[in-house]
Motif scaffolding. Structure first.
Motif, PDB file in Angstrom:
ATOM      1  N   ALA A   8       0.535  -1.466   0.057  1.00 45.36           N
ATOM      2  CA  ALA A   8       0.065   0.097   0.195  1.00 45.36           C
ATOM      3  C   ALA A   8       0.687   1.620  -0.045  1.00 45.36           C
ATOM      4  O   ALA A   8       1.563   1.044   0.544  1.00 45.36           O
ATOM      5  N   LYS A  39      -6.854   3.527  -9.851  1.00 47.61           N
ATOM      6  CA  LYS A  39      -8.410   3.874  -9.047  1.00 47.61           C
ATOM      7  C   LYS A  39      -8.213   2.474  -8.953  1.00 47.61           C
ATOM      8  O   LYS A  39      -9.669   2.123  -9.967  1.00 47.61           O
ATOM      9  N   LYS A  64      -0.381   9.106  -8.721  1.00 44.08           N
ATOM     10  CA  LYS A  64      -1.871   7.951  -8.199  1.00 44.08           C
ATOM     11  C   LYS A  64      -2.090   6.699  -7.354  1.00 44.08           C
ATOM     12  O   LYS A  64      -3.053   6.624  -7.799  1.00 44.08           O
ATOM     13  N   GLU A  66      -1.926   3.906  -5.709  1.00 42.85           N
ATOM     14  CA  GLU A  66      -2.392   3.735  -4.068  1.00 42.85           C
ATOM     15  C   GLU A  66      -1.912   2.348  -3.939  1.00 42.85           C
ATOM     16  O   GLU A  66      -1.938   1.634  -2.793  1.00 42.85           O
TER      17      GLU A  66
END
Length: 86
Positions: A8, A39, A64, A66
């Motif tokens: 993560a 996303k 961006k 994740e």
């Protein structure tokens, strides 16, 4: 072969090894970075896309990302893709 570890991204960093947290930007150049998640979608990591025959992978904004799917089973840590392609 076992599945890659899913790391993560927390405040722009991933837990690369048990002892080392690194900036997500390092994953862009790491041989162990198999895929990135943006996303909810898994995309080839920039490092793997660079080495593949099909270099038309999308430009990924690492800010961006994740999560990173990492295939570093030996906990070697960051290893630059430049060592392989040079």
């Amino acid at each position: 072969m076992s599945e890659p570890r899913r790391l993560a991204v927390v405040q722009g960093r991933v837990q690369c090894t048990e002892k080392e947290s690194v900036s997500i930007d390092r994953c862009r150049f790491c041989v162990h970075s198999a895929s990135v998640v943006v996303k909810g979608a898994e995309l080839p990591s920039p490092a793997r896309a660079y080495c593949s025959r099909c270099r038309d992978a999308p430009n990924i904004d690492m800010a961006k990302v994740e999560a990173v799917l990492c295939d570093d089973k030996q906990e070697e840590g960051f290893r630059s893709i430049a060592n392989i392609i040079s």
